[in-house]
Design an enzyme around this catalytic site. Structure first.
Site, PDB file in Angstrom:
ATOM      1  N   TYR A 155      -4.826   8.900   3.573  1.00  0.00           N
ATOM      2  CA  TYR A 155      -4.257   7.575   3.263  1.00  0.00           C
ATOM      3  C   TYR A 155      -4.428   6.625   4.457  1.00  0.00           C
ATOM      4  O   TYR A 155      -4.842   5.472   4.302  1.00  0.00           O
ATOM      5  CB  TYR A 155      -2.776   7.760   2.923  1.00  0.00           C
ATOM      6  CG  TYR A 155      -2.030   6.528   2.460  1.00  0.00           C
ATOM      7  CD1 TYR A 155      -2.185   6.034   1.171  1.00  0.00           C
ATOM      8  CD2 TYR A 155      -1.143   5.884   3.316  1.00  0.00           C
ATOM      9  CE1 TYR A 155      -1.470   4.922   0.748  1.00  0.00           C
ATOM     10  CE2 TYR A 155      -0.425   4.768   2.893  1.00  0.00           C
ATOM     11  CZ  TYR A 155      -0.600   4.296   1.605  1.00  0.00           C
ATOM     12  OH  TYR A 155       0.108   3.191   1.187  1.00  0.00           O
ATOM     13  N   SER A 158      -7.973   5.492   4.758  1.00  0.00           N
ATOM     14  CA  SER A 158      -8.322   4.501   3.722  1.00  0.00           C
ATOM     15  C   SER A 158      -7.731   3.132   4.058  1.00  0.00           C
ATOM     16  O   SER A 158      -8.372   2.099   3.890  1.00  0.00           O
ATOM     17  CB  SER A 158      -7.849   4.971   2.343  1.00  0.00           C
ATOM     18  OG  SER A 158      -6.435   4.894   2.216  1.00  0.00           O
TER      19      SER A 158
HETATM   20  N1  LIG Z   1       5.645   1.399  -1.409  1.00  0.00           N
HETATM   21  C1  LIG Z   1       5.379   1.437  -0.125  1.00  0.00           C
HETATM   22  O1  LIG Z   1       6.224   1.817   0.698  1.00  0.00           O
HETATM   23  C2  LIG Z   1       4.025   0.988   0.377  1.00  0.00           C
HETATM   24  C3  LIG Z   1       3.860   0.871   1.761  1.00  0.00           C
HETATM   25  C4  LIG Z   1       2.640   0.463   2.275  1.00  0.00           C
HETATM   26  C5  LIG Z   1       1.595   0.169   1.407  1.00  0.00           C
HETATM   27  N2  LIG Z   1       1.762   0.298   0.064  1.00  0.00           N
HETATM   28  C6  LIG Z   1       0.614  -0.025  -0.795  1.00  0.00           C
HETATM   29  O2  LIG Z   1       0.975  -1.010  -1.736  1.00  0.00           O
HETATM   30  C7  LIG Z   1       0.174  -0.869  -2.910  1.00  0.00           C
HETATM   31  C8  LIG Z   1       1.082  -0.807  -4.128  1.00  0.00           C
HETATM   32  O3  LIG Z   1       1.909   0.337  -4.004  1.00  0.00           O
HETATM   33  P1  LIG Z   1       3.273   0.563  -4.801  1.00  0.00           P
HETATM   34  O4  LIG Z   1       4.249   1.059  -3.824  1.00  0.00           O
HETATM   35  O5  LIG Z   1       3.570  -0.626  -5.642  1.00  0.00           O
HETATM   36  O6  LIG Z   1       2.821   1.814  -5.691  1.00  0.00           O
HETATM   37  P2  LIG Z   1       3.089   2.171  -7.224  1.00  0.00           P
HETATM   38  O7  LIG Z   1       2.689   3.608  -7.340  1.00  0.00           O
HETATM   39  O8  LIG Z   1       4.454   1.765  -7.648  1.00  0.00           O
HETATM   40  O9  LIG Z   1       2.031   1.255  -7.975  1.00  0.00           O
HETATM   41  C9  LIG Z   1       0.640   1.452  -7.830  1.00  0.00           C
HETATM   42  C10 LIG Z   1      -0.072   0.878  -9.050  1.00  0.00           C
HETATM   43  O10 LIG Z   1      -1.500   1.093  -8.884  1.00  0.00           O
HETATM   44  C11 LIG Z   1      -1.991   1.622 -10.104  1.00  0.00           C
HETATM   45  N3  LIG Z   1      -3.188   2.436  -9.842  1.00  0.00           N
HETATM   46  C12 LIG Z   1      -3.230   3.634  -9.225  1.00  0.00           C
HETATM   47  N4  LIG Z   1      -4.492   4.100  -9.205  1.00  0.00           N
HETATM   48  C13 LIG Z   1      -5.263   3.171  -9.815  1.00  0.00           C
HETATM   49  C14 LIG Z   1      -6.634   3.088 -10.114  1.00  0.00           C
HETATM   50  N5  LIG Z   1      -7.492   4.087  -9.816  1.00  0.00           N
HETATM   51  N6  LIG Z   1      -7.116   1.978 -10.756  1.00  0.00           N
HETATM   52  C15 LIG Z   1      -6.256   0.975 -11.082  1.00  0.00           C
HETATM   53  N7  LIG Z   1      -4.930   1.010 -10.847  1.00  0.00           N
HETATM   54  C16 LIG Z   1      -4.440   2.095 -10.217  1.00  0.00           C
HETATM   55  C17 LIG Z   1      -0.844   2.450 -10.674  1.00  0.00           C
HETATM   56  O11 LIG Z   1      -1.007   2.718 -12.060  1.00  0.00           O
HETATM   57  C18 LIG Z   1       0.341   1.566 -10.340  1.00  0.00           C
HETATM   58  O12 LIG Z   1       0.554   0.588 -11.336  1.00  0.00           O
HETATM   59  C19 LIG Z   1      -0.647   0.405  -2.697  1.00  0.00           C
HETATM   60  O13 LIG Z   1      -1.943   0.069  -2.239  1.00  0.00           O
HETATM   61  C20 LIG Z   1       0.111   1.133  -1.616  1.00  0.00           C
HETATM   62  O14 LIG Z   1      -0.722   2.005  -0.873  1.00  0.00           O
HETATM   63  C21 LIG Z   1       2.967   0.703  -0.470  1.00  0.00           C
END
Ligand SMILES: NC(=O)c1ccc[n+]([C@@H]2O[C@H](COP(=O)([O-])OP(=O)(O)OC[C@H]3O[C@@H](n4cnc5c(N)ncnc54)[C@H](O)[C@@H]3O)[C@@H](O)[C@H]2O)c1
Length: 247
Positions: A155, A158
């Site tokens: 992760y 990436s």
């Molecule tokens: N939640 C956190 O603490 C956090 C922290 C840092 C970064 N992020 C990043 O923020 C972004 C959103 O995360 P989140 O917390 O809302 O996660 P989440 O799991 O709630 O939502 C992720 C969404 O991406 C979709 N998804 C997953 N794989 C996919 C694919 N191959 N094609 C299309 N859609 C796809 C899922 O269906 C989901 O709707 C991500 O990139 C995550 O890495 C999150």
């Protein structure tokens, strides 16, 4: 007048979490239309059904961002429906955590293919449209894990890759009036974060000087700013939105 009025966006992974919040914020800012490219079509449709009549501005498209053919088709469908793409938010992301010495090739590939290659696929098919328009805003969702985090070698790689990718596209796209930036969230209350064990959550809060987890809308507001002309001279940056937490 909303600051995104007249603009058309693509948001990946907009069915829930941070992506859904970005959809809401863009609608509040008066956006003309949003294509939501979502792996789980039911999630996207349920998200639209939770909206008021502004749901009509959303085009939900089933798409796995790691599959280039699906991305190419989804971008073509967006252009056919809305006419163009002004804003691209690469938000879709997954985790498959584990210590590196135990990490499988499959876990490495799955995370790289969605988080980094997915953004590459989207940019490959959207950047030519933005270059043709001599206008574009790209926001890539990275993470504070980009700077190193135990159990997240895949992760972190990436998300760090996204920062270098964004800074390079900003340099190449600048002469065509294309701004490219990253947002690196800290610990945000979404389904992705809810998988974290309780004792680790407590540790994260202790390590966050603002002493709480972030909310999805606190990321969406920064994405909206970067997608707007309020940030017209801001490009090639990674904005850390973490309550001052570091990993
Ligand atoms: N939640 C956190 O603490 C956090 C922290 C840092 C970064 N992020 C990043 O923020 C972004 C959103 O995360 P989140 O917390 O809302 O996660 P989440 O799991 O709630 O939502 C992720 C969404 O991406 C979709 N998804 C997953 N794989 C996919 C694919 N191959 N094609 C299309 N859609 C796809 C899922 O269906 C989901 O709707 C991500 O990139 C995550 O890495 C999150």
């Amino acid at each position: 007048m909303g600051k995104l009025e007249g603009k058309y966006a693509i948001i990946t992974g907009g069915g829930k979490g941070i992506g859904e919040s970005i959809v809401h914020r863009f609608l509040d800012d008066g956006i003309a239309g949003i294509a939501v490219l979502e792996y789980d079509q039911n999630l996207a449709e349920e998200m639209v059904s939770r909206l008021d009549d502004r749901g009509a501005k959303i085009l939900p498209i089933q798409c796995d961002v790691s599959n280039e053919k699906e991305v190419e088709k989804a971008v073509a469908q967006t252009v056919e429906h809305f006419g163009t793409v002004d804003i691209l938010v690469n938000n879709a992301g997954i985790t498959q955590d584990g210590m590196f010495h135990k990490m499988s090739d499959d876990a490495w590939d799955a995370v790289m293919n969605v988080n980094l290659k997915g953004a590459y696929h989207l940019c490959k098919h959207v950047v030519p449209i933005m270059r043709g328009n001599a206008f574009g805003k790209i926001v890539n969702i990275s993470s504070i894990s980009a700077f190193g985090n135990v159990g997240q070698a895949n992760y972190a790689a990436s998300k760090a890759g996204l920062i270098g990718f964004s800074k390079t596209l900003a340099k190449e796209g600048g002469p065509k009036n294309i701004n490219v930036n990253c947002v690196a969230p800290g610990y945000i209350e979404t389904d992705m974060y809810r998988t974290v064990p309780k004792e680790i959550i407590e540790e994260h809060i202790k390590n966050t000087p603002l002493r709480r987890l972030g909310k999805p809308h606190e990321i969406a507001s920064v994405v909206s700013f970067l997608s707007s002309d309020d940030a017209s001279f801001l490009s090639g940056q990674c904005i850390i939105v973490s309550g001052a937490a570091t990993t």
